[in-house]
Motif scaffolding. Structure first.
Motif, short mmCIF file in Angstrom:
data_model
loop_
_atom_site.label_atom_id
_atom_site.label_comp_id
_atom_site.label_asym_id
_atom_site.label_seq_id
_atom_site.Cartn_x
_atom_site.Cartn_y
_atom_site.Cartn_z
N TYR A 104 0.82 -1.21 0.00
CA TYR A 104 0.00 0.00 0.00
C TYR A 104 0.86 1.26 0.00
N GLY A 105 1.96 1.21 0.75
CA GLY A 105 2.84 2.38 0.83
C GLY A 105 3.41 2.75 -0.52
N ILE A 106 3.87 1.75 -1.27
CA ILE A 106 4.44 2.00 -2.60
C ILE A 106 3.36 2.53 -3.54
N LEU A 107 2.17 1.92 -3.49
CA LEU A 107 1.07 2.35 -4.35
C LEU A 107 0.67 3.79 -4.05
N VAL A 108 0.55 4.12 -2.77
CA VAL A 108 0.18 5.48 -2.37
C VAL A 108 1.24 6.48 -2.84
N CYS A 109 2.51 6.13 -2.70
CA CYS A 109 3.59 7.03 -3.12
C CYS A 109 3.56 7.27 -4.62
N VAL A 110 3.32 6.22 -5.40
CA VAL A 110 3.23 6.36 -6.86
C VAL A 110 2.08 7.30 -7.22
N ILE A 111 0.94 7.13 -6.54
CA ILE A 111 -0.23 8.00 -6.79
C ILE A 111 0.10 9.44 -6.43
N ILE A 112 0.76 9.64 -5.29
CA ILE A 112 1.10 11.01 -4.86
C ILE A 112 2.01 11.69 -5.87
N TRP A 113 3.04 10.99 -6.35
CA TRP A 113 3.93 11.59 -7.33
C TRP A 113 3.18 11.88 -8.63
N GLY A 114 2.25 10.99 -9.00
CA GLY A 114 1.46 11.23 -10.21
C GLY A 114 0.56 12.44 -10.07
N VAL A 115 -0.11 12.58 -8.92
CA VAL A 115 -0.96 13.74 -8.68
C VAL A 115 -0.14 15.02 -8.67
N SER A 116 1.06 14.97 -8.09
CA SER A 116 1.93 16.15 -8.03
C SER A 116 2.34 16.61 -9.43
N ILE A 117 2.63 15.65 -10.29
CA ILE A 117 3.01 15.99 -11.67
C ILE A 117 1.82 16.60 -12.41
N LEU A 118 0.63 16.00 -12.24
CA LEU A 118 -0.57 16.53 -12.90
C LEU A 118 -0.91 17.93 -12.39
N ALA A 119 -0.75 18.15 -11.07
CA ALA A 119 -1.07 19.45 -10.49
C ALA A 119 -0.14 20.55 -11.00
N SER A 120 1.07 20.17 -11.38
CA SER A 120 2.05 21.16 -11.86
C SER A 120 1.87 21.50 -13.34
N LEU A 121 1.09 20.68 -14.07
CA LEU A 121 1.00 20.86 -15.52
C LEU A 121 0.42 22.21 -15.95
N PRO A 122 -0.69 22.69 -15.33
CA PRO A 122 -1.22 23.99 -15.80
C PRO A 122 -0.21 25.11 -15.72
N GLU A 123 0.52 25.20 -14.60
CA GLU A 123 1.50 26.26 -14.46
C GLU A 123 2.70 26.01 -15.36
N LEU A 124 3.07 24.74 -15.52
CA LEU A 124 4.19 24.41 -16.39
C LEU A 124 3.90 24.84 -17.83
N LEU A 125 2.71 24.52 -18.32
CA LEU A 125 2.35 24.82 -19.70
C LEU A 125 2.15 26.32 -19.94
N SER A 126 1.84 27.05 -18.86
CA SER A 126 1.59 28.49 -19.02
C SER A 126 2.82 29.33 -18.73
N THR A 127 3.97 28.70 -18.51
CA THR A 127 5.21 29.41 -18.22
C THR A 127 6.06 29.52 -19.48
N GLU A 128 6.68 30.67 -19.67
CA GLU A 128 7.51 30.87 -20.85
C GLU A 128 8.58 31.93 -20.54
N VAL A 129 9.58 31.97 -21.41
CA VAL A 129 10.60 33.02 -21.32
C VAL A 129 10.17 34.15 -22.24
N LYS A 130 10.14 35.36 -21.70
CA LYS A 130 9.72 36.50 -22.53
C LYS A 130 10.54 37.73 -22.17
N PRO A 131 10.72 38.62 -23.14
CA PRO A 131 11.52 39.82 -22.91
C PRO A 131 10.74 40.86 -22.12
N GLN A 132 11.50 41.68 -21.40
CA GLN A 132 10.90 42.79 -20.66
C GLN A 132 11.80 44.00 -20.78
N ASN A 133 11.23 45.12 -21.15
CA ASN A 133 11.99 46.36 -21.28
C ASN A 133 12.25 46.97 -19.92
#
Length: 321
Positions: free
Chosen positions: A153-182
């Motif tokens: 159960y511990g291994i399964l729970v840890c795999v799920i937690i890492w998966g949820v963490s990756i999914l939770a980071s996707l919106p911000e990851l996809l909306s981040t970019e390098v852009k110029p600023q004056n």
């Protein structure tokens, strides 16, 4: 917790819609001192956090692997929490460099460091929440635990937690970019969100994760403390003391930061006064440094609160000298 871009860039981007006819908002509100304060504080404390976190969490991993029973759920979760803190730590040198100059590492590393940073944050908060829930079931409802299947159960729970963490980071990851600023006659590059909308989405998502963790911790420890008042088992009390300390330190580290980033997301609708904006920026810099320092605090509290960890650490130190 928002993606940690250049502090001046965050501020200017956040208020561009309201001051589109002003070239430099920092001059309007005379925020140069606040920006300088943030740069010095950020670069210094990020590097210190990097050093202490690598040493402390590496010791935790070494002691767990060498001396502890990794079939126990508590140890499995602590091991993953230490790994989460280390993952979070690996992004700090890039953000420290960013505060001193500009984003120098290209868009791929911008997204990569954002992902590492966010996965470390989300996995950390979920692991701490799960550790609290696990301790709740052991003490309040001990008959519900299935010790023979703990490892599976511990291994399964840890795999799920890492998966949820990756999914939770996707919106911000996809909306981040390098852009110029004056900046006057110069053009600098920032690693930031594509728009204020995505920055606010990231802020509110992180707030929700934190509030859920807080609610779970309050509920579980209320019932745990009630159960402990009826129990005389010292082993249970010591383990709960360690987990309780980890949870409280996490909540105290991240609560001020989550409050501040929520207030910043309100923009000048609430903070139209320059003096308030200045104070909010100082609070943002300080609270963020407290939050980021959390990655090296857990090993310190293991040493002071965890009896077995302290014993193994003393034994290790004595064998080296």
């Amino acid at each position: 917790m928002s993606n940690p871009p250049l502090d001046m860039a965050i501020y200017n981007e956040s208020y561009d819609d309201y001051y589109s006819d002003i070239d430099d908002l920092s001059q309007l509100c005379h925020l140069e001192e606040a920006f300088a304060f943030g740069v010095i504080l950020s670069s210094t404390l990020y590097l210190l956090a990097l050093l202490f976190s690598i040493v402390g969490n590496s010791l935790v991993l070494w002691i767990l692997v060498k001396h502890e029973n990794l079939k126990l759920l508590t140890n499995i979760f602590i091991l993953n929490l230490a790994a989460s803190d280390l993952i979070f730590t690996f992004s700090l040198p890039f953000w420290a460099s960013y505060h001193l100059a500009e984003w120098l590492f290209g868009e791929i590393l911008c997204k990569t460091m954002t992902a590492i940073f966010l996965i470390g944050f989300y996995s950390g908060i979920i692991f701490i929440t799960i550790m609290t829930v696990h301790r709740y079931f052991i003490i309040v409802k001990p008959l519900s635990t299935l010790k023979s299947k703990e490892t599976r159960y511990g291994i399964l729970v840890c795999v799920i937690i890492w998966g949820v963490s990756i999914l939770a980071s996707l919106p911000e990851l996809l909306s981040t970019e390098v852009k110029p600023q004056n900046q006057g006659e110069h053009v600098t590059y920032i690693c930031d969100h594509k728009s204020d909308f995505w920055r606010d989405v990231a802020t509110y998502q992180q707030n929700v994760f934190f509030l859920i963790s807080l609610a779970v911790a309050v509920y579980c420890y209320f019932h745990i403390l009630k159960a402990l008042l009826k129990s005389k088992t010292q082993v249970k009390k010591r383990t709960v003391k360690l987990i309780f300390t980890i949870v409280i330190v996490f909540l105290l580290s991240w609560a001020p930061y989550n409050i501040v980033i929520f207030m910043k997301s309100l923009k000048v609708v609430t903070f139209a006064n320059c003096e308030r904006i200045r104070h909010l920026n100082y609070a943002f810099y300080v609270c963020r440094k407290i939050a980021f320092s959390h990655c090296f605090l857990n090993p310190i509290f293991y040493a002071f609160v965890g009896v077995k960890f302290r014993r193994h650490l003393i034994k290790l130190c004595c064998s080296q000298f």
